[in-house]
Motif scaffolding. Structure first.
Motif, short mmCIF file in Angstrom:
data_model
loop_
_atom_site.label_atom_id
_atom_site.label_comp_id
_atom_site.label_asym_id
_atom_site.label_seq_id
_atom_site.Cartn_x
_atom_site.Cartn_y
_atom_site.Cartn_z
N ALA A 46 23.33 37.50 -0.71
CA ALA A 46 23.58 36.93 -2.03
C ALA A 46 23.37 37.91 -3.17
O ALA A 46 23.87 37.69 -4.26
CB ALA A 46 22.68 35.70 -2.24
N THR A 47 22.64 39.00 -2.93
CA THR A 47 22.26 39.87 -4.04
C THR A 47 22.74 41.32 -3.92
O THR A 47 22.60 42.07 -4.88
CB THR A 47 20.73 39.89 -4.21
N PHE A 48 23.29 41.72 -2.76
CA PHE A 48 23.61 43.14 -2.62
C PHE A 48 24.77 43.56 -3.52
O PHE A 48 25.02 44.76 -3.70
CB PHE A 48 23.92 43.49 -1.16
N GLY A 49 25.49 42.61 -4.12
CA GLY A 49 26.57 42.96 -5.03
C GLY A 49 26.11 43.76 -6.23
O GLY A 49 26.80 44.68 -6.69
N MET A 50 24.92 43.43 -6.76
CA MET A 50 24.39 44.18 -7.90
C MET A 50 24.05 45.61 -7.50
O MET A 50 24.35 46.56 -8.24
CB MET A 50 23.15 43.47 -8.46
N PHE A 52 31.11 41.45 -4.69
CA PHE A 52 30.29 41.12 -5.86
C PHE A 52 30.23 39.61 -6.10
O PHE A 52 29.32 39.14 -6.79
CB PHE A 52 30.86 41.80 -7.11
N PHE A 53 31.15 38.85 -5.53
CA PHE A 53 31.22 37.42 -5.81
C PHE A 53 29.91 36.68 -5.53
O PHE A 53 29.49 35.85 -6.34
CB PHE A 53 32.37 36.78 -5.01
N PRO A 54 29.20 36.92 -4.40
CA PRO A 54 27.96 36.16 -4.16
C PRO A 54 26.90 36.38 -5.23
O PRO A 54 26.03 35.52 -5.42
CB PRO A 54 27.49 36.69 -2.79
N ALA A 55 26.93 37.53 -5.93
CA ALA A 55 25.90 37.82 -6.93
C ALA A 55 25.95 36.88 -8.11
O ALA A 55 24.96 36.74 -8.84
CB ALA A 55 26.02 39.27 -7.39
N VAL A 56 27.09 36.21 -8.34
CA VAL A 56 27.21 35.31 -9.49
C VAL A 56 26.89 33.87 -9.11
O VAL A 56 26.90 32.99 -9.98
CB VAL A 56 28.63 35.39 -10.10
N LEU A 57 26.59 33.62 -7.83
CA LEU A 57 26.26 32.26 -7.41
C LEU A 57 24.78 31.97 -7.63
O LEU A 57 23.94 32.85 -7.51
CB LEU A 57 26.60 32.08 -5.93
N SER A 58 24.48 30.72 -7.94
CA SER A 58 23.10 30.31 -8.10
C SER A 58 22.40 30.30 -6.74
O SER A 58 23.00 29.94 -5.73
CB SER A 58 23.05 28.91 -8.72
N PRO A 59 21.11 30.72 -6.69
CA PRO A 59 20.37 30.65 -5.42
C PRO A 59 20.34 29.24 -4.83
O PRO A 59 20.32 29.09 -3.60
CB PRO A 59 18.97 31.12 -5.80
N VAL A 60 20.35 28.23 -5.68
CA VAL A 60 20.35 26.86 -5.17
C VAL A 60 21.65 26.57 -4.42
O VAL A 60 21.64 25.96 -3.34
CB VAL A 60 20.16 25.86 -6.34
#
Length: 318
Positions: free
Chosen positions: A191-195, A135-143
């Motif tokens: 980056a988004t599969f955590g959600m 889940f950690f990558p889901a909280v990172l900004s796309p930038v």
């Protein structure tokens, strides 16, 4: 004979006296039933009002604005001119082809968090750690994600250095028009599969464990358990993840595209979202951007309805 007659009149008078009381008692009951029927509408009204004012009304204004001109024709009705220009624009054609690529890659983007959620639900060793890490990558900004992968995927970056160590030549991950879109989509999925993973885990909480126990007693393999027990039981969850993942791919990749490729090379990573920003922010053509937004909305609506229809048919066949 007098007493029975008197008693009958008394009974009749008593009955007449009870009538008004019963009528008065039924009025509050009917009011309560009416209030009970109206309660759901009153509770839903604020949400409906917000959707209408902040979603549907701006959508109607945007569609109406797409039939007007830009520049000297600002605000002047031009009919279908903007849509005809989109139909003749090769860059917009590329963005729509990339939408088709996203649709083809969508099952992979859904299967990855689905399988990981299955392994976590089955409590593989270290499943608690995996849940946090995934889940950690889901909280990172796309930038931030884009900047990190720009360093990793650069022509002289660590990934090509590792490939060179095993005798594989360097790959231009972000500069080759043939693979750059796949690269950006892969980063977006990471980056988004955590959600989606969290949604699948929530769906697993509704799974009937007795079905899993029965499958294990019957000697079913892991593949059979997933295909014949887990997938049919999570049909609604899978439908939800399919639709939300597709919407995310079409409307939430701007940050990655801007940081990693800026639409290049040669426009190969353009999506309708990036095309809309380019026309509005760079070319100062808001009416054309509104037309592209309308096309994007229709594409999302059609793709979403087709996905739900196909998944429902698959669920009925199972």
């Amino acid at each position: 004979m007098v007493r029975p007659a008197g008693s009958g009149r008394a009974g009749g008078e008593t009955t007449k006296q009870r009538g008004p009381r019963e009528g008065a008692a039924t009025r509050p009951a009917s009011r309560g039933a009416r209030a009970e029927r109206l309660a759901p509408y009153v509770l839903v009204a604020p949400a409906v009002l917000i959707i209408v004012l902040l979603r549907l009304w701006p959508l109607v204004l945007g569609v109406n604005f797409s039939f007007t001109g830009d520049g000297e024709l600002n605000g002047t009705p031009v009919g279908l001119s903007n849509y005809l220009e989109l139909a003749a624009d090769p860059l917009f054609h590329t963005s729509l082809r990339n939408v088709g690529l996203l649709v083809l890659l969508l099952p992979v983007a859904v299967a990855i968090p689905g399988l990981l959620a299955t392994f976590i639900y089955l409590r593989v060793p270290g499943h608690r750690v995996y849940r946090s890490v995934y889940f950690f990558p889901a909280v990172l900004s796309p930038v931030i994600v884009g900047a990190i992968f720009n360093l990793m995927l650069g022509f002289d970056g660590p990934l090509n250095a590792a490939l060179g160590a095993i005798g594989v030549g360097p790959v231009d991950w972000l500069g080759d028009p043939g693979i750059s879109m796949f690269t950006v989509v892969g980063v977006h999925v990471w980056a988004t599969f955590g959600m989606a993973l969290v949604v699948f885990l929530a769906g697993f909480s509704t799974l009937d464990t007795s079905l899993l126990d029965a499958a294990r007693v019957d000697g079913a393999s892991l593949r059979q358990v997933i295909w014949h027990v887990i997938i049919p039981s999570l049909t609604r969850t899978i439908q939800f993840v399919f639709v939300t993942t597709m919407i995310g791919m079409l409307t939430s990749m701007f940050g990655l595209l801007f940081v990693m490729t800026s639409g290049g090379p040669e426009g190969s990573t353009y999506l309708p979202e990036y095309y809309i920003w380019h026309q509005q922010g760079q070319m100062n053509r808001p009416a054309l951007a509104s037309a592209a937004s309308t096309v994007l909305f229709v594409v999302m609506l059609v793709v979403g309805l087709l996905q739900i229809t196909l998944l429902r048919r698959t669920g009925r066949q199972d």
